[in-house]
Write a protein that holds these residues in place. Structure first.
Motif, mmCIF file in Angstrom:
data_model
loop_
_atom_site.group_PDB
_atom_site.id
_atom_site.type_symbol
_atom_site.label_atom_id
_atom_site.label_comp_id
_atom_site.label_asym_id
_atom_site.label_seq_id
_atom_site.Cartn_x
_atom_site.Cartn_y
_atom_site.Cartn_z
ATOM 1 N N VAL A 1 0.734 -1.341 0.185
ATOM 2 C CA VAL A 1 -0.150 0.012 0.135
ATOM 3 C C VAL A 1 0.895 1.206 -0.134
ATOM 4 C CG1 VAL A 1 -1.687 1.306 1.359
ATOM 5 C CG2 VAL A 1 -1.702 -1.153 1.268
ATOM 6 N N LEU A 2 0.720 2.019 -1.284
ATOM 7 C CA LEU A 2 1.795 3.176 -1.166
ATOM 8 C C LEU A 2 3.442 2.934 -0.922
ATOM 9 C CD1 LEU A 2 -0.228 6.022 0.685
ATOM 10 C CD2 LEU A 2 -0.263 5.509 -1.661
ATOM 11 N N GLY A 3 3.319 1.636 -1.551
ATOM 12 C CA GLY A 3 4.989 1.196 -1.754
ATOM 13 C C GLY A 3 5.378 0.455 -0.459
ATOM 14 N N LYS A 4 4.483 0.150 0.572
ATOM 15 C CA LYS A 4 4.838 -0.356 1.824
ATOM 16 C C LYS A 4 4.089 -1.290 2.044
ATOM 17 C CE LYS A 4 4.936 2.246 5.780
ATOM 18 N NZ LYS A 4 5.384 3.323 6.797
ATOM 19 N N PRO A 5 4.544 -2.548 2.847
ATOM 20 C CA PRO A 5 3.521 -3.567 3.332
ATOM 21 C C PRO A 5 2.744 -3.190 4.111
ATOM 22 C CG PRO A 5 5.853 -4.240 3.088
ATOM 23 C CD PRO A 5 6.030 -2.643 2.974
ATOM 24 N N MET A 6 1.299 -3.487 4.063
ATOM 25 C CA MET A 6 0.444 -3.210 4.944
ATOM 26 C C MET A 6 0.638 -3.378 6.412
ATOM 27 S SD MET A 6 -3.520 -4.722 4.854
ATOM 28 C CE MET A 6 -3.941 -3.999 2.979
ATOM 29 N N LYS A 7 1.422 -4.435 6.743
ATOM 30 C CA LYS A 7 1.873 -4.608 8.181
ATOM 31 C C LYS A 7 2.972 -3.644 8.591
ATOM 32 C CE LYS A 7 5.672 -7.864 7.212
ATOM 33 N NZ LYS A 7 6.325 -9.199 7.250
#
Length: 435
Positions: A32-38
């Motif tokens: 999400v926006l280039g970064k894992p959701m976690k």
């Protein structure tokens, strides 16, 4: 022994799944926006409501069915740790939080309490290494015991103040021992019932001294920690000194503590203060003080801190938008300071409630990311405040105007043209992001 024997590790299965014990929206590795959701969400499991809560409320005794109690308090404490870490890993969470009294029996003296804490934190450290999880934050309970009836660092009793200092020192020692990221101060009784018998100036000065001693001690043992204040407006005291984000920031500014403290904000506390949660987050962000959040919401028709699991996508979308605009929340996180309802009394309800909260925040994250990517809110703001991007408005922003120059400008105005906000349309379009 397994405390949740019929529950496997929770996995993402998508919205079509009929499996109650699966994530429908929370996919930890989804970008999400280039970064894992976690990494955006940094979910944390709270020990107190999850393990020590019994389902009681102001009108009835506990209802929860729990299977970890033994006659020996230390064995019970270890069982609770086992159950907690089983739940933590089955939910695929990487962080957790606790108060000191949550994890160890207090015994008959402060020395015994500290010894019990040493035993249990040794055990927790083993579990952390085994399951590869981290301590998001820990704190000290300085509100439940009768000794704190007039507060802790704001107590009128110097012996209570010293006792509180000892608990805080132990909290910081435990934080270093377990590699904690934050230490939270929640002033459960730091306030007053009536000004008829309160020296507010002395109490606030003493609370500030305690905070400064905590910072000094952490520095002395080379523990680089983020300190957090958790505002709450009322309940139990008539007036809490950390009423809301703005009040907490005024305190931190008055006592020159803004470099050392940020805020840990809770949704239900915002409601009690008469605010929305996004308001509190925006205030903290405006002061560069958004440190971490406790994820819950209130049943607004009830007048107390109900700490319900977050299931409102509108709220979580606005929450995650503030966090995204903040550039993230690390080293803080999203801690589920929430308890299952008295009617959700089975062990497995602890699993289902956290799945619901995690899925709701995942949906909020995805909606907020779309809003940010589309520049929906930023475009609304650009349009509303466009008069400050040129001419006299730009001069005001740049600090080039005076009362004299603005007065001269105003006297030459033939008319002031106002524009509609179209707020109903804006809210309607916002709703489109929630589907």
């Amino acid at each position: 022994m397994s405390y949740f024997p019929n529950v496997d590790k929770i996995k993402y299965e998508g919205v079509e799944t009929k499996n109650m014990y699966a994530f429908r929206h929370y996919n930890p590795d989804e970008l999400v926006l280039g970064k894992p959701m976690k990494e955006h969400l940094r979910f944390s499991l709270a020990f107190w409501h999850t393990i020590t809560e019994d389902g009681s409320d102001p009108f009835g005794v506990g209802t929860y069915q729990r299977n970890w109690d033994e006659k020996d308090p230390i064995e019970t404490a270890k069982n609770r740790v086992d159950a907690f870490f089983e739940l933590l890993t089955k939910l695929n969470m990487e962080y957790f939080c606790f108060h000191d009294v949550d994890i160890a029996p207090q015994g008959e003296s402060l020395e015994e309490f500290f010894n019990n804490l040493d035993i249990i934190t040794d055990y927790i450290k083993e579990k952390m290494e085994e399951h590869n999880v981290n301590l998001l934050w820990n704190t000290q309970n300085m509100f439940s015991h009768p000794r704190f009836l007039n507060g802790a660092s704001t107590s009128n009793n110097a012996d209570v103040y010293a006792y509180s200092a000892a608990q805080i020192k132990k909290t910081i020692d435990i934080s270093k021992k377990l590699g904690g990221k934050n230490v939270v101060f929640w002033g459960g009784r730091e306030g007053y019932e009536t000004l008829l018998n309160t020296d507010m100036s002395l109490e606030l000065d003493n609370m500030a001294k305690m905070f400064k001693m905590a910072v000094d001690y952490a520095n002395s043992i080379n523990h680089d920690i983020q300190f957090l204040i958790e505002p709450k407006p009322k309940e139990p005291m008539t007036h809490q000194y950390d009423y809301d984000a703005a009040t907490a920031m005024a305190f931190l500014q008055k006592y020159d503590l803004t470099d050392d403290f940020k805020l840990n904000l809770e949704g239900n506390h915002a409601t009690l203060a008469g605010h929305t949660f996004e308001h509190e987050l925006r205030v903290a962000r405006t002061y560069n003080a958004l440190g971490s959040i406790d994820a819950n919401h209130a049943e607004k028709m009830l007048g107390w801190d109900t700490d319900e699991f977050p299931t409102n996508i509108y709220d979580t979308t606005l929450t995650m938008y503030e966090i995204l605009e903040n550039g993230g929340i690390e080293p803080g996180g999203i801690n589920f300071d929430a308890k299952v309802r008295r009617t959700s009394f089975e062990m497995n309800d602890l699993v289902l409630a956290h799945i619901a909260g995690m899925d709701t925040f995942a949906r909020g994250l995805k909606a907020a990311a779309k809003i940010k990517d589309d520049k929906f809110i930023s475009n609304v703001l650009d349009e509303k405040y466009k008069s400050f991007t040129h001419g006299i408005g730009q001069n005001i922003v740049d600090g080039k105007e005076t009362l004299e120059s603005l007065s001269e400008y105003a006297l030459n105005l033939k008319e002031i043209k106002l524009e509609s906000s179209h707020i109903e349309h804006i809210k309607s379009v916002f709703n489109d992001y929630l589907t």
